[in-house]
Design a protein around this motif. Sequence first.
Motif, PDB file in Angstrom:
ATOM      1  N   SER A   1       0.834  -1.215   0.000  1.00 28.15           N
ATOM      2  CA  SER A   1       0.000   0.000   0.000  1.00 28.15           C
ATOM      3  C   SER A   1       0.863   1.258   0.000  1.00 28.15           C
ATOM      4  O   SER A   1       0.489   2.284  -0.586  1.00 28.15           O
ATOM      5  CB  SER A   1      -0.961   0.000   1.189  1.00 28.15           C
ATOM      6  N   GLU A   2       2.034   1.191   0.624  1.00 20.64           N
ATOM      7  CA  GLU A   2       2.961   2.333   0.589  1.00 20.64           C
ATOM      8  C   GLU A   2       3.545   2.518  -0.809  1.00 20.64           C
ATOM      9  O   GLU A   2       3.752   3.656  -1.251  1.00 20.64           O
ATOM     10  CB  GLU A   2       4.078   2.136   1.621  1.00 20.64           C
TER      11      GLU A   2
ATOM     12  N   PHE B   1       0.949   4.282  -2.697  1.00 19.74           N
ATOM     13  CA  PHE B   1       0.917   5.679  -2.265  1.00 19.74           C
ATOM     14  C   PHE B   1       2.048   6.473  -2.927  1.00 19.74           C
ATOM     15  O   PHE B   1       1.843   7.604  -3.389  1.00 19.74           O
ATOM     16  CB  PHE B   1       1.045   5.744  -0.747  1.00 19.74           C
TER      17      PHE B   1
ATOM     18  N   LEU C   1       5.881   9.839   0.527  1.00 22.05           N
ATOM     19  CA  LEU C   1       5.961   8.589   1.292  1.00 22.05           C
ATOM     20  C   LEU C   1       7.072   8.667   2.325  1.00 22.05           C
ATOM     21  O   LEU C   1       6.880   8.268   3.485  1.00 22.05           O
ATOM     22  CB  LEU C   1       6.207   7.403   0.357  1.00 22.05           C
TER      23      LEU C   1
ATOM     24  N   ARG D   1       6.088  10.333   5.409  1.00 22.73           N
ATOM     25  CA  ARG D   1       5.264   9.483   6.278  1.00 22.73           C
ATOM     26  C   ARG D   1       6.143   8.495   7.043  1.00 22.73           C
ATOM     27  O   ARG D   1       5.935   8.250   8.238  1.00 22.73           O
ATOM     28  CB  ARG D   1       4.218   8.719   5.450  1.00 22.73           C
TER      29      ARG D   1
ATOM     30  N   SER E   1       1.952  -1.094   8.143  1.00 19.40           N
ATOM     31  CA  SER E   1       1.990  -0.117   7.079  1.00 19.40           C
ATOM     32  C   SER E   1       1.593   1.258   7.608  1.00 19.40           C
ATOM     33  O   SER E   1       0.770   1.381   8.522  1.00 19.40           O
ATOM     34  CB  SER E   1       1.048  -0.538   5.948  1.00 19.40           C
ATOM     35  N   THR E   2       2.157   2.302   7.005  1.00 23.91           N
ATOM     36  CA  THR E   2       1.797   3.673   7.384  1.00 23.91           C
ATOM     37  C   THR E   2       0.624   4.195   6.554  1.00 23.91           C
ATOM     38  O   THR E   2       0.156   5.302   6.793  1.00 23.91           O
ATOM     39  CB  THR E   2       2.993   4.626   7.188  1.00 23.91           C
ATOM     40  N   VAL E   3       0.172   3.412   5.604  1.00 18.76           N
ATOM     41  CA  VAL E   3      -0.930   3.827   4.727  1.00 18.76           C
ATOM     42  C   VAL E   3      -2.084   2.852   4.898  1.00 18.76           C
ATOM     43  O   VAL E   3      -1.874   1.637   4.851  1.00 18.76           O
ATOM     44  CB  VAL E   3      -0.481   3.848   3.246  1.00 18.76           C
TER      45      VAL E   3
END
Length: 217
Positions: free
Chosen positions: A183-184, A187, A196, A199, A215-217
């Motif tokens: 997902s990153e 992004f 990114l 983040r 994950s961060t997203v």
Amino acid sequence: MNFEEVWRIREDDVYPTIFGGEQRGIFVLPPELFEKKFGIAEVDPRWLFYGVFEHGPTPDRPYWLYVTSGHSNPWEQEEEAFDPSGESGTGIEFILASTERGDWAIRCLQNLLAFDLLLGAGHFGGRGPLAEGDRIPLRSPINGVESCLVRNVVVSRASSLPLGFTLPSGRVELLTFVGMTDSELDFAKANGNEALIARLVSSGFFPVNDPQRQSTV
């Protein structure tokens, strides 16, 4: 100063000085790696002298560093043509920083190094070698554990890591591989690497890879 002495200076003098920490020698690229991972059996025999060093934590650095060795060998340079203001070999070596010690980090960096060597030799449609900003799908978890979400890397520079060094044969830049989840990666494709990385920095996941993270997203 001959080729072998430049090689020795990098591995015996420069690396211990700028990276420090406990080492356990070099892990050279195994010949079967190229065929098993990339389907290419015939490779430049010089590549089998390239490898990865492991540097343990230091009082000033609480994480592990894995560093390539070989790209900066001045294979094609004559001693009289050595130029400290120019590039030594390809002028690049790679770093992978990790919160934990692991043979997975050695294997991951070996794979990425081998991929870059093959890119430079024109094995993948004429695409050039890896450069800052490139995003690379690993197609498997970075540490080989299925539950790990980090399955991609981006090539970056980090001010908290050494950015380069100079050999008698020329300058060498250090680029680092920073992990991304799927997902990153999406992004970054939509918003750019800088967004990114911002983040990841704010979450404490840049430039040190943590294979256990979410994950961060």
